[in-house]
Design a protein around this motif. Structure first.
Motif, PDB file in Angstrom:
ATOM      1  N   ALA A   1      -7.537 -34.953 -42.079  1.00 48.72           N
ATOM      2  CA  ALA A   1      -8.215 -35.805 -41.102  1.00 48.72           C
ATOM      3  C   ALA A   1      -8.068 -35.245 -39.695  1.00 48.72           C
ATOM      4  O   ALA A   1      -9.025 -35.228 -38.912  1.00 48.72           O
ATOM      5  CB  ALA A   1      -7.647 -37.225 -41.177  1.00 48.72           C
ATOM      6  N   ARG A   2      -6.867 -34.776 -39.396  1.00 54.07           N
ATOM      7  CA  ARG A   2      -6.668 -34.185 -38.063  1.00 54.07           C
ATOM      8  C   ARG A   2      -7.528 -32.944 -37.888  1.00 54.07           C
ATOM      9  O   ARG A   2      -8.164 -32.751 -36.848  1.00 54.07           O
ATOM     10  CB  ARG A   2      -5.191 -33.832 -37.866  1.00 54.07           C
TER      11      ARG A   2
ATOM     12  N   ASP B   1      -0.904 -42.463 -38.952  1.00 55.21           N
ATOM     13  CA  ASP B   1      -0.154 -43.334 -39.857  1.00 55.21           C
ATOM     14  C   ASP B   1       0.328 -42.632 -41.121  1.00 55.21           C
ATOM     15  O   ASP B   1       1.411 -42.933 -41.630  1.00 55.21           O
ATOM     16  CB  ASP B   1      -1.022 -44.541 -40.264  1.00 55.21           C
ATOM     17  N   ARG B   2      -0.474 -41.696 -41.651  1.00 55.69           N
ATOM     18  CA  ARG B   2      -0.129 -41.077 -42.930  1.00 55.69           C
ATOM     19  C   ARG B   2       0.137 -39.578 -42.827  1.00 55.69           C
ATOM     20  O   ARG B   2       0.483 -38.953 -43.819  1.00 55.69           O
ATOM     21  CB  ARG B   2      -1.261 -41.324 -43.942  1.00 55.69           C
TER      22      ARG B   2
ATOM     23  N   GLU C   1     -16.431 -45.064 -35.094  1.00 56.38           N
ATOM     24  CA  GLU C   1     -15.675 -45.615 -36.208  1.00 56.38           C
ATOM     25  C   GLU C   1     -15.013 -44.510 -37.028  1.00 56.38           C
ATOM     26  O   GLU C   1     -13.836 -44.599 -37.405  1.00 56.38           O
ATOM     27  CB  GLU C   1     -16.598 -46.453 -37.108  1.00 56.38           C
ATOM     28  N   THR C   2     -15.771 -43.455 -37.320  1.00 55.61           N
ATOM     29  CA  THR C   2     -15.218 -42.333 -38.092  1.00 55.61           C
ATOM     30  C   THR C   2     -14.098 -41.652 -37.311  1.00 55.61           C
ATOM     31  O   THR C   2     -13.059 -41.282 -37.872  1.00 55.61           O
ATOM     32  CB  THR C   2     -16.320 -41.315 -38.431  1.00 55.61           C
ATOM     33  N   GLU C   3     -14.312 -41.485 -36.041  1.00 59.80           N
ATOM     34  CA  GLU C   3     -13.323 -40.852 -35.182  1.00 59.80           C
ATOM     35  C   GLU C   3     -12.004 -41.639 -35.205  1.00 59.80           C
ATOM     36  O   GLU C   3     -10.920 -41.044 -35.353  1.00 59.80           O
ATOM     37  CB  GLU C   3     -13.886 -40.789 -33.758  1.00 59.80           C
ATOM     38  N   GLN C   4     -12.084 -42.940 -35.088  1.00 65.88           N
ATOM     39  CA  GLN C   4     -10.886 -43.767 -35.092  1.00 65.88           C
ATOM     40  C   GLN C   4     -10.216 -43.760 -36.463  1.00 65.88           C
ATOM     41  O   GLN C   4      -8.980 -43.754 -36.568  1.00 65.88           O
ATOM     42  CB  GLN C   4     -11.234 -45.193 -34.673  1.00 65.88           C
ATOM     43  N   ALA C   5     -11.013 -43.743 -37.501  1.00 63.54           N
ATOM     44  CA  ALA C   5     -10.441 -43.714 -38.856  1.00 63.54           C
ATOM     45  C   ALA C   5      -9.674 -42.412 -39.090  1.00 63.54           C
ATOM     46  O   ALA C   5      -8.572 -42.417 -39.674  1.00 63.54           O
ATOM     47  CB  ALA C   5     -11.560 -43.872 -39.897  1.00 63.54           C
TER      48      ALA C   5
END
Length: 284
Positions: free
Chosen positions: A41-42, A35-36, A24-28
């Motif tokens: 995050a990357r 998207d942003r 879940e964290t990986e996908q977020a």
């Protein structure tokens, strides 16, 4: 008091412990970047999988060998490309996707750095480059393929042409070497001095050398046929370095400058006639 021994720092100790990311964290994180454009995050996604890149670099180095810094760098580049292109909607984990990109970058680097001469980068040539030795070793161990059919068997298994197998084997036989290294058995010589010049006209040079030798041999013969004084004056005027002047020769022989000039011209005329007669004798 003795200080406690500190083990040397290695790539393991230099790398921070990797953060474990659940699905879940990986996908977020991947969606935040996609998207942003969230670089934090990357970067978190990349940092959590640096151990994956390092492990791939170790495998590429081989058992018992430390990974090359350039290979580690290429592995990290592959990891970065994977983070740039990862689509979380496809349903698989980032490590599975990143492993392919890391391996591809390492393979590309190995092909580029193998030789100064650029290897092809088609899928068939890549397959041949990385599998030739393994397939050839297996076929030799089984003994089922005759030696004269080995290239054809390898080509059939790897789906390439037979000529490509022979060319790749020759390329893999030895790495590039410096042309400035000493030549074996040639003291004081370098490899580059023994290479054949493709633009050299060897036959022409040998022919010209033979012609010059024959010419000077003919000149020596005709010079010996001259009277002694004429021969000495011609040699002193045209062959000797520095050449003698008419005044110096007149003083040496006790004659006038005009007499020296007459003897010199007579000697030259004798040589001219001798060469003319020789040329006539060789005409068909």
């Amino acid at each position: 008091m003795n200080k406690p021994f500190k083990p040397p720092r290695t790539d393991r100790t230099l790398t921070r412990p990797a953060e474990f990311l659940d699905a879940e964290t990986e996908q977020a994180l991947a969606r935040a970047w996609r998207d942003r454009g969230d670089t934090a995050a990357r970067n978190r996604l990349i940092t959590a999988h640096r151990a994956l890149a390092l492990a791939a670099a170790r495998r590429a180095a081989g058992p018992g060998r430390a990974p090359d810094d350039d290979v580690i760098q290429q592995a990290n580049i592959g990891l970065l490309k994977a983070a740039e292109r990862f689509d979380p909607e496809r349903g698989f984990r980032f490590s599975t996707y990143a492993a392919w990109w890391i391996r591809a970058e390492i393979q590309d680097y190995r092909m580029r750095s193998w030789s100064l001469v650029r290897l092809g980068n088609s899928p068939a040539l890549r397959r041949l480059f990385f599998n030739l030795r393994r397939v050839e070793s297996r076929l030799r161990m089984t003994g089922e393929v005759p030696e004269d059919q080995m290239d054809a068997a390898i080509a059939a298994e790897l789906e390439v042409d037979v000529d490509q197998v022979a060319a790749m084997r020759q390329r893999l036989a030895a790495r590039d070497g410096s042309l400035n290294r000493p030549a074996l058995g040639e003291e004081g010589s370098e490899i580059q001095e023994l290479l054949e010049d493709p633009h050299a006209d060897t036959e022409g040079e040998v022919g010209a050398r033979i012609d010059r030798r024959a010419f000077w041999s003919s000149v020596a013969g005709h010079m010996q046929a001259l009277p002694e004084r004429e021969r000495e004056i011609v040699i002193a005027s045209f062959v000797q370095e520095p050449p003698k002047t008419l005044a110096e020769l007149g003083e040496a022989y006790g004659i006038s400058r005009e007499r020296v000039r007459q003897l010199r011209e007579r000697g030259i005329e004798r040589l001219r006639k001798a060469f003319a007669a020789e040329a006539t004798a060789f005409q068909p």
